[in-house]
Design a protein around this motif. Sequence first.
Motif, short mmCIF file in Angstrom:
data_model
loop_
_atom_site.label_atom_id
_atom_site.label_comp_id
_atom_site.label_asym_id
_atom_site.label_seq_id
_atom_site.Cartn_x
_atom_site.Cartn_y
_atom_site.Cartn_z
N VAL A 68 0.85 -1.20 0.00
CA VAL A 68 0.00 0.00 0.00
C VAL A 68 0.88 1.25 0.00
N TYR A 69 1.92 1.23 0.84
CA TYR A 69 2.86 2.36 0.85
C TYR A 69 3.53 2.53 -0.51
N GLY A 70 3.98 1.44 -1.11
CA GLY A 70 4.66 1.50 -2.41
C GLY A 70 3.75 2.02 -3.51
N ALA A 71 2.49 1.56 -3.54
CA ALA A 71 1.55 2.03 -4.57
C ALA A 71 1.27 3.52 -4.39
N THR A 72 1.12 3.95 -3.13
CA THR A 72 0.85 5.37 -2.89
C THR A 72 2.04 6.22 -3.32
N LEU A 73 3.25 5.79 -2.98
CA LEU A 73 4.43 6.55 -3.38
C LEU A 73 4.59 6.58 -4.90
N ALA A 74 4.22 5.50 -5.59
CA ALA A 74 4.29 5.47 -7.05
C ALA A 74 3.31 6.46 -7.66
N VAL A 75 2.09 6.53 -7.10
CA VAL A 75 1.11 7.49 -7.61
C VAL A 75 1.57 8.92 -7.36
N VAL A 76 2.10 9.18 -6.16
CA VAL A 76 2.58 10.53 -5.84
C VAL A 76 3.76 10.89 -6.73
N ALA A 77 4.67 9.95 -6.97
CA ALA A 77 5.82 10.22 -7.85
C ALA A 77 5.36 10.52 -9.27
N ALA A 78 4.33 9.80 -9.74
CA ALA A 78 3.81 10.07 -11.09
C ALA A 78 3.18 11.46 -11.16
N LEU A 79 2.45 11.85 -10.12
CA LEU A 79 1.85 13.19 -10.10
C LEU A 79 2.91 14.28 -10.05
N VAL A 80 3.96 14.08 -9.27
CA VAL A 80 5.02 15.09 -9.15
C VAL A 80 5.79 15.22 -10.45
N THR A 81 6.09 14.12 -11.12
CA THR A 81 6.83 14.21 -12.38
C THR A 81 5.98 14.82 -13.48
N ARG A 82 4.67 14.61 -13.47
CA ARG A 82 3.80 15.20 -14.48
C ARG A 82 3.72 16.71 -14.30
N ARG A 83 3.58 17.16 -13.04
CA ARG A 83 3.48 18.60 -12.77
C ARG A 83 4.83 19.29 -12.72
N GLY A 84 5.84 18.57 -12.30
CA GLY A 84 7.17 19.14 -12.19
C GLY A 84 7.45 19.80 -10.85
N SER A 85 6.49 19.76 -9.92
CA SER A 85 6.72 20.35 -8.60
C SER A 85 5.92 19.56 -7.55
N VAL A 86 6.39 19.64 -6.32
CA VAL A 86 5.72 18.99 -5.20
C VAL A 86 4.73 19.98 -4.60
N GLN A 87 3.49 19.53 -4.43
CA GLN A 87 2.47 20.37 -3.81
C GLN A 87 2.05 19.75 -2.48
N PHE A 88 1.34 20.56 -1.69
CA PHE A 88 0.90 20.11 -0.37
C PHE A 88 -0.03 18.91 -0.47
N GLU A 89 -0.88 18.86 -1.49
CA GLU A 89 -1.82 17.75 -1.65
C GLU A 89 -1.08 16.43 -1.85
N ASP A 90 0.08 16.50 -2.49
CA ASP A 90 0.87 15.29 -2.68
C ASP A 90 1.33 14.70 -1.35
N LEU A 91 1.69 15.57 -0.44
CA LEU A 91 2.10 15.10 0.89
C LEU A 91 0.92 14.52 1.66
N LEU A 92 -0.28 15.06 1.45
CA LEU A 92 -1.46 14.50 2.10
C LEU A 92 -1.74 13.08 1.62
N TRP A 93 -1.51 12.82 0.32
CA TRP A 93 -1.68 11.47 -0.19
C TRP A 93 -0.72 10.49 0.49
N CYS A 94 0.46 10.96 0.86
CA CYS A 94 1.42 10.10 1.56
C CYS A 94 0.97 9.78 2.98
N LEU A 95 0.15 10.65 3.58
CA LEU A 95 -0.35 10.41 4.93
C LEU A 95 -1.50 9.41 4.98
N LEU A 96 -2.17 9.21 3.86
CA LEU A 96 -3.32 8.30 3.83
C LEU A 96 -2.97 6.87 4.26
#
Length: 166
Positions: A68-96
């Motif tokens: 579950v942790y690995g899948a969440t980090l993969a989704v967050v990494a895909a979102l960060v690479t698509r946008r090119g920056s880390v946003q606060f919402e991305d960190l919230l997904w890591c807390l789930l």
Amino acid sequence: QAGLLQGQSRAAHVATAGRATMAAAAAPSPSPSPGSEGSPRRAPKFRFEYYSPRPKYWSYDGLPFGGVYGATLAVVAALVTRRGSVQFEDLLWCLLPATLHVLLFLATQWSVKACCLVRYLPVSDVFKASHVMVESVRVDSHKTYKTLLVPLERDGEDLSFQYLKK
């Protein structure tokens, strides 16, 4: 010994004389004699379920949760690479998954049945079990009941457990 165990009730499998007095209360009463048709049968007071531990780190709150942790980090990494920056919402997904993991841990601390579901495998053979879940059968006259997970104690071929209802 094995022939003796086959003819006894499940509660008598587990308890040896004097060690678990609750097993005698759980054993079914003998059938009424032919002349006493109106005498009621005494219902069992306890229910027993046998469990063995899951392999180390393979309970639901162990290594499988790493997926579950690995899948969440993969989704967050895909979102960060698509946008090119880390946003606060991305960190919230890591807390789930961390929040779900903490809630699962607390559920196993608060509930015996949740602990059995997460950390133990149900077994049908008492000789393969390492723990017994003793559950009081709810009776109308008693509003409270207690469920405990107790370890089986082995002394050669004899099995016993100590159930102290408080």
